[in-house]
Design a protein around this motif. Structure first.
Motif, PDB file in Angstrom:
ATOM      1  N   LEU A 113       0.835  -1.207   0.000  1.00 26.85           N
ATOM      2  CA  LEU A 113       0.000   0.000   0.000  1.00 26.85           C
ATOM      3  C   LEU A 113       0.867   1.253   0.000  1.00 26.85           C
ATOM      4  O   LEU A 113       0.551   2.239  -0.682  1.00 26.85           O
ATOM      5  CB  LEU A 113      -0.952  -0.005   1.190  1.00 26.85           C
ATOM      6  N   VAL A 114       1.964   1.220   0.736  1.00 24.17           N
ATOM      7  CA  VAL A 114       2.901   2.344   0.737  1.00 24.17           C
ATOM      8  C   VAL A 114       3.523   2.496  -0.652  1.00 24.17           C
ATOM      9  O   VAL A 114       3.636   3.609  -1.170  1.00 24.17           O
ATOM     10  CB  VAL A 114       3.987   2.157   1.823  1.00 24.17           C
ATOM     11  N   LEU A 115       3.898   1.374  -1.249  1.00 27.11           N
ATOM     12  CA  LEU A 115       4.464   1.430  -2.600  1.00 27.11           C
ATOM     13  C   LEU A 115       3.453   2.008  -3.584  1.00 27.11           C
ATOM     14  O   LEU A 115       3.794   2.837  -4.426  1.00 27.11           O
ATOM     15  CB  LEU A 115       4.915   0.040  -3.054  1.00 27.11           C
ATOM     16  N   PHE A 116       2.194   1.601  -3.470  1.00 28.02           N
ATOM     17  CA  PHE A 116       1.160   2.139  -4.354  1.00 28.02           C
ATOM     18  C   PHE A 116       1.010   3.644  -4.152  1.00 28.02           C
ATOM     19  O   PHE A 116       0.894   4.411  -5.111  1.00 28.02           O
ATOM     20  CB  PHE A 116      -0.181   1.447  -4.124  1.00 28.02           C
TER      21      PHE A 116
ATOM     22  N   LEU B 107       6.951  -8.892  -8.156  1.00 26.42           N
ATOM     23  CA  LEU B 107       6.759  -7.565  -8.740  1.00 26.42           C
ATOM     24  C   LEU B 107       7.927  -6.617  -8.538  1.00 26.42           C
ATOM     25  O   LEU B 107       8.081  -5.652  -9.270  1.00 26.42           O
ATOM     26  CB  LEU B 107       5.502  -6.921  -8.155  1.00 26.42           C
ATOM     27  N   ARG B 108       8.724  -6.862  -7.514  1.00 25.46           N
ATOM     28  CA  ARG B 108       9.734  -5.875  -7.129  1.00 25.46           C
ATOM     29  C   ARG B 108      10.936  -6.583  -6.523  1.00 25.46           C
ATOM     30  O   ARG B 108      10.780  -7.343  -5.583  1.00 25.46           O
ATOM     31  CB  ARG B 108       9.116  -4.920  -6.115  1.00 25.46           C
ATOM     32  N   ARG B 109      12.095  -6.297  -7.041  1.00 22.23           N
ATOM     33  CA  ARG B 109      13.304  -6.942  -6.515  1.00 22.23           C
ATOM     34  C   ARG B 109      13.729  -6.344  -5.181  1.00 22.23           C
ATOM     35  O   ARG B 109      14.149  -7.060  -4.279  1.00 22.23           O
ATOM     36  CB  ARG B 109      14.446  -6.809  -7.521  1.00 22.23           C
ATOM     37  N   ARG B 110      13.631  -5.043  -5.047  1.00 20.28           N
ATOM     38  CA  ARG B 110      14.116  -4.359  -3.848  1.00 20.28           C
ATOM     39  C   ARG B 110      13.329  -4.809  -2.616  1.00 20.28           C
ATOM     40  O   ARG B 110      12.113  -4.772  -2.594  1.00 20.28           O
ATOM     41  CB  ARG B 110      13.988  -2.853  -4.004  1.00 20.28           C
ATOM     42  N   GLY B 111      14.053  -5.230  -1.607  1.00 17.68           N
ATOM     43  CA  GLY B 111      13.440  -5.613  -0.349  1.00 17.68           C
ATOM     44  C   GLY B 111      12.877  -7.023  -0.315  1.00 17.68           C
ATOM     45  O   GLY B 111      12.322  -7.434   0.696  1.00 17.68           O
TER      46      GLY B 111
END
Length: 192
Positions: free
Chosen positions: A45-48, A121-125
């Motif tokens: 949600l923070v990423l969105f 969806l996302r490599r980071r973290g």
């Protein structure tokens, strides 16, 4: 439901060991089993909010769907909680009431769905997020409310559900399409 002697024995060993841990560890495990799951749900949600990319919501959908689907599965399997079925002196958490079934673990299902959805969806973290999901799943056995097989099956189901939803949403990288979420998009403040 047959739980197998191995899972029951493994549960008993873990539960009895966990009760002997210092009280601060008990409190941390009880807080972590809920708090880390909430954190895993909030990260997408923070990423969105930062990117406004709808793909960031796929892990949230996967986690919530996983929770409700695993709750429905519990009604089908109707496996008694190990804290009620296995003879142990005590557990860290209070045993849920009869009818609050054990298999599969909804916490493990949702945690895996959040984490694997994020990872696809996302490599980071990714390493941190997957580690947090494993901690949520393991904490369910540690505090005494699930058999090991409850969390293993729940984790596998959550991972499979997230994978299916990411693919269904078309959010995986395709030839010529932007890379993993955040790789080519910039947030409003210019950070990746």
């Amino acid at each position: 439901m047959w739980t197998g002697d191995l899972s029951a024995a493994w549960y008993r060993s873990i539960a009895e060991w966990a009760v002997g841990l210092p009280e601060p560890v008990h409190q941390l495990a009880l807080l972590g089993t809920q708090g880390l799951l909430v954190l895993l749900g909030l990260l997408p949600l923070v990423l969105f909010a930062r990117t406004r990319d709808l793909r960031a919501l796929v892990p949230v959908v996967a986690g919530v769907a996983g929770w409700f689907l695993s709750q429905a599965a519990k009604g089908l399997f109707r496996q008694e909680r190990p804290c009620a079925a296995v003879d142990v002196a005590a557990t860290i958490a209070e045993c849920p009431p009869p009818g609050d079934w054990s298999f599969p673990s909804s916490h493990a299902t949702a945690a895996a769905a959040f984490a694997i959805g994020w990872a696809l969806l996302r490599r980071r973290g990714t390493g941190v997020v997957v580690a947090l999901a494993v901690l949520v799943a393991a904490s369910r056995v540690l505090i005494g409310v699930h058999y090991p097989h409850d969390v293993l099956v729940g984790f596998a189901f959550g991972a499979a559900l997230a994978t299916a939803l990411v693919r269904l949403a078309g959010a995986r990288q395709r030839a010529g399409a932007p890379g993993p979420l955040g790789a080519q998009e910039r947030s409003r403040n210019g950070r990746w």
